[in-house]
Design an enzyme around this catalytic site. Structure first.
Site, PDB file in Angstrom:
ATOM      1  N   ASN A  93       0.837  -1.222  -0.099  1.00 19.77           N
ATOM      2  CA  ASN A  93       0.196   0.030  -0.001  1.00 19.77           C
ATOM      3  C   ASN A  93       0.794   1.285  -0.167  1.00 19.77           C
ATOM      4  OD1 ASN A  93      -2.444   1.949   0.673  1.00 19.77           O
ATOM      5  ND2 ASN A  93      -1.042   2.060   2.549  1.00 19.77           N
ATOM      6  N   TYR A 159       4.888   9.994 -10.458  1.00 23.77           N
ATOM      7  CA  TYR A 159       3.814   8.927  -9.477  1.00 23.77           C
ATOM      8  C   TYR A 159       3.080   8.114 -10.796  1.00 23.77           C
ATOM      9  CZ  TYR A 159      -0.210   7.665  -6.494  1.00 23.77           C
ATOM     10  OH  TYR A 159      -0.861   6.881  -5.769  1.00 23.77           O
ATOM     11  N   LYS A 163       3.115   4.100 -10.791  1.00 25.57           N
ATOM     12  CA  LYS A 163       1.924   3.251 -10.778  1.00 25.57           C
ATOM     13  C   LYS A 163       1.704   2.432 -12.149  1.00 25.57           C
ATOM     14  CE  LYS A 163       0.998   4.095  -6.378  1.00 25.57           C
ATOM     15  NZ  LYS A 163       0.931   3.128  -5.525  1.00 25.57           N
TER      16      LYS A 163
END
Length: 253
Positions: A93, A159, A163
């Site tokens: 996470n 980011y 991802k």
């Protein structure tokens, strides 16, 4: 969280589990019977999370570590083995982003730090978890991706790249580990109301622009994401692997 699954006898580890979405996931796993290990960078956040988890009756332990440091990650998984003797569920996470107007203008140090936390950490933690899971005949790995892994977003360039790579890593791991009875899936939320995304949802003008892209007309709450993670961590998802499930209020439709 209304979804109920049976995780009794299972052990779960949640990275970045000391606050926000990770803490919500850890709490839900624990409420459904799992023993839970959480780790994060800051001791004060970890102490508060453990206090909150134990107040809800969750059998929980916590450790401080950086997910991008292979030695620290190895120590965490050694501690989990010693404490619980097994690991059934890993939820990758932890994540970070520093807003930058342009990827091309970002410093190399920021690029490296963002990839280390969001991507290398998933690799390192999964590698350790797989060793434990193979010994016991299987397990579940759930990676927390983002809508940003599919759609480029201003200010989130590095980011987004990280991802997107997490989603491909999810598929690669799923294929490689399928015969070891280890299912690997990802959950890709849109903006979730946590401190991590507060600069977005706490700005009225930015929030208005975000809501225009979400057919359901609101951003996600922690429980919206937790339910999907619980499902993927449960026996109900035993024949699902390599999936990236959007939790986005219809944003990709």
């Amino acid at each position: 969280m209304s979804l109920s699954v049976d995780l009794k006898g299972k052990t779960a580890l949640v990275t970045g589990g000391s606050r926000g979405l990770g803490k919500g996931i850890a709490l839900a796993l624990g409420r459904n019977g799992a023993r839970v290990a959480v780790f994060g960078r800051k001791q004060e956040n970890l102490d508060q999370a453990l206090s909150d988890l134990k107040a809800q009756g969750v059998d929980a332990v916590g450790m401080t570590a950086k997910v991008g440091d292979p030695d620290q990650v190895a120590d965490v998984f050694s501690a989990v083995r010693k404490e619980f003797g097994r690991l059934d569920i890993l939820v990758n996470n932890v994540g970070m982003n520093i807003f930058t107007p342009s990827v091309m203008e970002a410093e190399l140090g920021l690029w490296n730090k963002t990839l280390e936390t969001n991507l290398t950490g998933v690799f390192l933690c999964s590698r350790e978890a797989v060793g434990l899971m193979k010994e016991q005949g299987g397990g579940k790995i759930v990676n927390i991706s983002s809508l940003a892994g599919t759609r480029a977003e201003t200010g989130l360039g590095i980011y987004c790249v990280a991802k997107a790579a997490v989603e491909m890593l999810t598929r690669v791991m799923a294929k490689e580990l399928a015969l070891s009875n280890i299912q690997v899936n990802a959950v890709a939320p849109s903006v979730v109301r946590t401190d991590f995304s507060k600069p977005l949802w706490n700005n009225e003008e930015i929030l208005k622009q975000i809501l225009k892209t979400i057919p359901m007309g609101r951003i996600a709450e922690v429980d919206d994401v937790v339910g999907t993670v619980l499902f993927l961590a449960s026996p109900a998802a035993d024949f699902i692997t390599g999936a990236v499930i959007p939790v986005d209020g219809g944003s990709l439709t």
